[in-house]
Motif scaffolding. Structure first.
Motif, short mmCIF file in Angstrom:
data_model
loop_
_atom_site.label_atom_id
_atom_site.label_comp_id
_atom_site.label_asym_id
_atom_site.label_seq_id
_atom_site.Cartn_x
_atom_site.Cartn_y
_atom_site.Cartn_z
N PHE A 1 -11.74 -13.80 17.06
CA PHE A 1 -11.88 -12.35 17.10
C PHE A 1 -10.84 -11.77 18.04
O PHE A 1 -10.43 -12.41 19.01
CB PHE A 1 -13.28 -11.94 17.59
CG PHE A 1 -14.37 -12.09 16.57
CD1 PHE A 1 -14.94 -10.98 15.98
CD2 PHE A 1 -14.83 -13.35 16.20
CE1 PHE A 1 -15.95 -11.11 15.05
CE2 PHE A 1 -15.84 -13.49 15.28
CZ PHE A 1 -16.40 -12.36 14.69
N GLU A 2 -10.44 -10.53 17.74
CA GLU A 2 -9.57 -9.79 18.65
C GLU A 2 -10.39 -8.67 19.31
O GLU A 2 -11.03 -7.89 18.61
CB GLU A 2 -8.37 -9.20 17.91
CG GLU A 2 -7.33 -10.23 17.52
CD GLU A 2 -6.08 -9.59 16.93
OE1 GLU A 2 -6.17 -8.39 16.56
OE2 GLU A 2 -5.05 -10.26 16.82
N PHE A 3 -10.35 -8.63 20.65
CA PHE A 3 -11.06 -7.63 21.42
C PHE A 3 -10.05 -6.67 22.04
O PHE A 3 -9.07 -7.10 22.66
CB PHE A 3 -11.87 -8.29 22.54
CG PHE A 3 -13.10 -9.01 22.10
CD1 PHE A 3 -14.36 -8.48 22.32
CD2 PHE A 3 -13.01 -10.23 21.43
CE1 PHE A 3 -15.50 -9.14 21.89
CE2 PHE A 3 -14.14 -10.91 21.00
CZ PHE A 3 -15.39 -10.35 21.24
N ALA A 4 -10.28 -5.37 21.85
CA ALA A 4 -9.45 -4.37 22.51
C ALA A 4 -9.77 -4.36 24.00
O ALA A 4 -10.94 -4.33 24.39
CB ALA A 4 -9.69 -2.99 21.90
N ALA B 1 -19.34 -2.63 17.81
CA ALA B 1 -17.94 -2.69 18.23
C ALA B 1 -17.02 -2.91 17.03
O ALA B 1 -15.91 -2.35 16.98
CB ALA B 1 -17.76 -3.81 19.26
N MET B 2 -17.45 -3.73 16.07
CA MET B 2 -16.64 -3.92 14.86
C MET B 2 -16.54 -2.62 14.07
O MET B 2 -15.46 -2.26 13.57
CB MET B 2 -17.25 -5.03 14.00
CG MET B 2 -17.02 -6.43 14.51
SD MET B 2 -17.81 -7.69 13.47
CE MET B 2 -16.98 -7.41 11.90
N ALA B 3 -17.65 -1.91 13.94
CA ALA B 3 -17.62 -0.65 13.20
C ALA B 3 -16.73 0.38 13.88
O ALA B 3 -16.11 1.21 13.20
CB ALA B 3 -19.05 -0.11 13.05
N ASN B 4 -16.62 0.31 15.21
CA ASN B 4 -15.78 1.26 15.95
C ASN B 4 -14.33 0.80 16.08
O ASN B 4 -13.52 1.51 16.67
CB ASN B 4 -16.36 1.47 17.36
CG ASN B 4 -17.72 2.15 17.31
OD1 ASN B 4 -18.01 2.89 16.38
ND2 ASN B 4 -18.55 1.89 18.30
N GLY B 5 -14.01 -0.39 15.57
CA GLY B 5 -12.64 -0.88 15.65
C GLY B 5 -12.28 -1.53 16.95
O GLY B 5 -11.11 -1.89 17.17
N GLN B 6 -13.24 -1.71 17.86
CA GLN B 6 -12.95 -2.36 19.14
C GLN B 6 -12.89 -3.87 19.04
O GLN B 6 -12.28 -4.54 19.88
CB GLN B 6 -14.01 -1.96 20.17
CG GLN B 6 -14.05 -0.46 20.45
CD GLN B 6 -15.21 -0.08 21.34
OE1 GLN B 6 -16.15 -0.86 21.52
NE2 GLN B 6 -15.17 1.12 21.90
N ALA C 1 -23.60 -3.38 7.74
CA ALA C 1 -22.66 -4.18 6.94
C ALA C 1 -21.84 -5.11 7.83
O ALA C 1 -21.60 -6.28 7.50
CB ALA C 1 -21.74 -3.26 6.14
N CYS C 2 -21.42 -4.61 8.99
CA CYS C 2 -20.70 -5.46 9.95
C CYS C 2 -21.59 -6.58 10.46
O CYS C 2 -21.13 -7.71 10.66
CB CYS C 2 -20.18 -4.62 11.11
SG CYS C 2 -18.88 -3.45 10.68
N MET D 1 -25.56 -9.62 18.84
CA MET D 1 -24.92 -9.40 17.54
C MET D 1 -24.93 -7.92 17.17
O MET D 1 -24.00 -7.44 16.51
CB MET D 1 -25.62 -10.24 16.47
CG MET D 1 -25.49 -11.74 16.70
SD MET D 1 -26.03 -12.74 15.31
CE MET D 1 -24.67 -12.51 14.18
N ASP D 2 -25.97 -7.19 17.58
CA ASP D 2 -25.98 -5.75 17.31
C ASP D 2 -24.83 -5.06 18.04
O ASP D 2 -24.17 -4.17 17.50
CB ASP D 2 -27.31 -5.14 17.74
CG ASP D 2 -28.43 -5.47 16.77
OD1 ASP D 2 -28.14 -6.11 15.74
OD2 ASP D 2 -29.58 -5.11 17.03
N TRP D 3 -24.59 -5.47 19.30
CA TRP D 3 -23.47 -4.89 20.05
C TRP D 3 -22.14 -5.20 19.36
O TRP D 3 -21.27 -4.32 19.24
CB TRP D 3 -23.48 -5.43 21.47
CG TRP D 3 -22.40 -4.84 22.33
CD1 TRP D 3 -22.49 -3.74 23.12
CD2 TRP D 3 -21.05 -5.33 22.47
NE1 TRP D 3 -21.28 -3.50 23.75
CE2 TRP D 3 -20.38 -4.46 23.36
CE3 TRP D 3 -20.35 -6.40 21.92
CZ2 TRP D 3 -19.05 -4.63 23.73
CZ3 TRP D 3 -19.01 -6.58 22.27
CH2 TRP D 3 -18.38 -5.70 23.18
N LEU D 4 -21.97 -6.43 18.91
CA LEU D 4 -20.74 -6.78 18.21
C LEU D 4 -20.57 -5.99 16.92
O LEU D 4 -19.46 -5.57 16.57
CB LEU D 4 -20.74 -8.28 17.89
CG LEU D 4 -20.32 -9.24 19.01
CD1 LEU D 4 -20.48 -10.67 18.55
CD2 LEU D 4 -18.88 -8.99 19.42
#
Length: 764
Positions: A677-680, A723-728, A663-664, A717-720
């Motif tokens: 985008f915001e990156f932790a 990371a989006m799904a994990n909140g990073q 979904a992300c 894009m898979d890595w992103l």
């Protein structure tokens, strides 16, 4: 199983424009629209089907088992066999939609009298049908958003043609939703399953829908030429003159189709507009009156709940209002002193206390000086502004220190000029907003030294030189704006350079992919030594990719590279009795191979060794296994043509994406270029903003830049998505208005919500 979308036959029961009972002028206009749409539809569908076949081929190549691969190849075969039927059926459906604009719509069941379902309708809905309907709605909605104003105007004009109320985007005959549903309905002729249809819809969105805004604009222009509402224009609702910003071009981004409504009261303004000072004072007066009904402790709790300083205790004995000049003089003395500590928060309450303490000490036994109500309100409002402004600034950052130093000068400005609250184009407000927004960039590791020096210089001048001359802020604001515009132009140039480089990498990747596919076709069915096959797949693939990139797949160079690969394969094919090449022919071929390898970066010794091995498959040259192993290790260690080792190291090689991550990924693919985008960056939750400058739907690579347009990362894009799904990583929602306007909106909202946040049971 019933379908979520009805699919009427395109050959039977479809209306034509000529057969309908329509006025001659309407019939002529609709025929013109059909001709206009047919050209666009043909281009879009041809591009969609071509890309669809390529996607099926890639999926087949990436399949994990033979059954899955065979299914993809079978789908590709069905598409190739039946694709010629899709365009005629689609055009028939399109003409039917145009021809029936004056047909009476089907009557809906009366409200309160639902039609009882029949036994045959009592069935579970297939989740795949829900997926199809969801995808159709999403694609139509995204296309509608990209051309919202033109779709709205086209709906008005179609209402005139149909002699009925205006069409909305959902029902417009050539609207984005109808066009998507037409493809869904007519794709039955391809003989593909639900999953393939979903892929087809995605490809249709990527290949055909980007041209929809231009098409709908052309349709509006055609209708204007035919006299259908030629003077129709859209006028967005604008703020009242007192709250109009000099940066008003942002109003052009207002949602098209918005209905004219009364301007809201000043106390309901949103970020981007400002309430008048009198309205703000009324809200503060209401706060005081309400706090006065409660005991001291609840009052302090209530003030803290809305980020307001608690009310100060009035001095005992006689009091004397502080004249404006005396107050300005006391603030001027504070301004010349060192900035107060604690730059991460607001210092306005401390400023008020220091001024009162200074003046009361000077008064001695005389009446205690107190602030005028208007002056007290002014200082409180400036305090609220900075309190909300600092919420968007990282604590202890350079920007926080700069804003803290500006508080005393801006209090003095607001005391002298109350238009500071109601005029967004006030020079002091513009300067404050520019420093707040650009100062946030300084919190990044790659901060621009020149920007930091310029901001420091502007703040130094404001603190040192301001003395009741508002023209100073105009000068400082213009100076800073000019510098920021220069930086913005530099950032744009730098970003464009990085995007061009990324697109060049994508072209190289596509050329390598095409070269690899062509080479596999050459090698198919041949029994070649493993070492020769490896050399061809690595070294000669680079040669073919360079030829495709420079000269194109139809060029003579491309055909020559394929011919050499075929000669090498024929000579090395054990099944065909190949024994290598010998004599002058072999020498000439080796020379051509060496020259081609040199063009893709191979050294002379490497090129000679590879050419010898490719033309001497039977080992007549006498090289032993050790030399072959050494050559193989060298080739494995060297970078391939156009290969980005950094991006390869960041490629996502984990398990398949789960449902949330998919979904992300879909959300990522739907985002436009330029999304922030915001990156932790650490476990404490600190984040930095990065701009999605470009991404490739083919290779899955993304390019991120910072505020200065410098490349800060390339990710898959898979890595992103993971990371989006994990909140990073998270996309930043587009915000209306400037940082300062949003802070004012938060102040007004806090004051308006004051009464609703009274503690229960805190009454007198």
């Amino acid at each position: 199983m019933s379908s979520a979308f009805p699919r009427p036959s395109a050959e039977h029961g479809s209306a034509t424009i000529v057969s309908q009972c329509l006025p001659d002028r309407v019939r002529r206009i609709l025929l013109g629209l059909l001709e206009l749409a047919a050209d666009e539809v043909e281009r879009g569908l041809n591009a969609t089907l071509a890309d669809f076949e390529q996607q099926l081929f890639k999926l087949a190549e990436q399949s994990r088992n033979a059954a899955e691969q065979a299914a993809y190849f079978e789908t590709q075969r069905m598409v190739r066999r039946n694709r010629a039927d899709l365009l005629p059926r689609y055009l028939i459906a399109l003409e039917d939609a145009l021809a029936t604009i004056r047909s009476a719509p089907a009557a809906a069941p009366a409200q309160g009298q639902p039609r009882p379902p029949s036994v045959g309708e009592l069935a579970l809905v297939d989740t795949r049908e829900i997926d199809e309907s969801t995808v159709l709605r999403e694609i139509g909605a995204r296309a509608e958003n990209r051309a919202a104003l033109q779709v709205y105007l086209l709906g008005q004009r179609f209402g005139v043609l149909a002699a009925r109320p205006a069409y909305d985007a959902e029902t417009l005959p050539i609207g984005p939703h109808r066009l998507c549903r037409m493809l869904h309905a007519t794709s039955d002729c391809l003989g593909i399953d639900v999953d393939a249809r979903l892929l087809l819809l995605r490809v249709f969105e990527r290949q055909a829908m980007p041209a929809y805004p231009a098409f709908v604009e052309s349709a509006n222009a055609w209708l204007c030429e035919q006299g259908v509402l030629p003077t129709l224009r859209f006028v967005p609702v604008r703020a009242r003159p007192a709250a109009r910003d000099r940066r008003a071009p942002r109003d052009a981004d207002a949602a098209p189709g918005a209905r004219v409504a009364e301007a809201p009261p000043a106390w309901t303004t949103v970020p981007g507009a400002s309430a008048s000072f009198d309205v703000l004072r009324q809200l503060l007066a209401g706060r005081r009156a309400l706090i006065g009904k409660f005991a001291q402790d609840p009052a302090r709790q209530l003030a803290a709940a809305v980020d307001l300083p608690p009310p100060a205790a009035p001095p005992a004995g006689p009091v004397s209002p502080i004249p404006a000049q005396t107050l300005q003089a006391a603030l001027a003395r504070l301004q010349r002193e060192a900035p107060p500590p604690g730059g991460s928060g607001t210092a306005i309450p401390r400023i008020k206390q220091d001024v009162l303490a200074q003046l009361r000490a000077a008064a001695g036994d005389a009446a205690a000086p107190v602030l005028e109500d208007e002056d007290n309100d002014t200082i409180d409002l400036i305090g609220l502004l900075f309190e909300h402004l600092m919420k968007d600034v990282r604590p202890n950052s350079p920007a926080a220190g700069l804003l803290a130093r500006l508080q005393v000068p801006l209090v003095r400005v607001a005391l002298r000029d109350k238009s500071f609250f109601s005029r967004p184009a006030h020079p002091a407000r513009e300067m404050l907003n520019n420093i707040a927004e650009s100062g946030m960039w300084l919190a990044e590791d790659d901060a621009d030294g020149s920007l930091g020096q310029r901001l420091e210089s502007v703040v130094d001048r404001a603190v040192a030189e301001y003395d009741d001359d508002d023209g100073l802020f105009q000068t400082l604001s213009d100076d800073l704006s000019g510098h920021l515009q220069t930086l913005a132009r530099k950032a744009e140039v730098a970003e464009r350079r990085h995007v061009d480089a990324a697109r060049g990498k994508e072209k190289m990747a596509l050329s390598r992919l095409r070269a690899a596919e062509t080479l596999e076709q050459v090698l198919e069915g041949r029994r070649l030594p493993r070492f020769v096959r490896s050399l061809l797949r690595q070294a000669w693939t680079d040669v073919m990719a360079l030829a495709a990139l420079r000269h194109g797949e139809g060029s003579e160079e491309w055909r020559q590279r394929i011919g050499i690969a075929e000669r090498i394969a024929d000579a090395a094919d054990a099944a065909g009795g190949g024994r290598g090449l010998a004599g002058p022919d072999a020498e000439a071929l080796r020379a051509r191979i060496e020259d081609a390898l040199a063009q893709v970066g191979y050294h002379d010794a490497e090129a000679q060794a590879i050419a010898l091995r490719l033309t001497d498959a039977d080992g007549a040259s006498g090289d032993d296994g050790a030399s072959r192993t050494e050559l193989a290790m060298k080739l494995k260690a060297r970078a391939r043509l156009g290969e980005d080792r950094e991006a390869a190291n960041q490629a996502d090689l984990g398990a398949p994406l789960d449902a949330r991550e998919r979904a992300c990924l879909e959300q990522l693919r739907a985002l436009p270029f330029g999304t922030w985008f915001e990156f932790a960056i650490n476990q404490q939750g600190d984040r930095v903003r990065r701009r999605l400058s470009w991404f490739s739907t083919v290779t899955g690579n993304t390019l991120f830049v910072n505020h200065r347009g410098q490349r800060v990362g390339e990710y898959g894009m898979d890595w992103l998505a993971r990371a989006m799904a994990n909140g990073q990583v998270r996309p930043v929602t587009a915000e209306d208005g400037s940082l300062l306007d949003r802070a004012w909106g938060a102040v007004v909202s806090a004051l308006r919500s004051f009464a609703a946040r009274v503690p229960v049971g805190a009454g007198a």
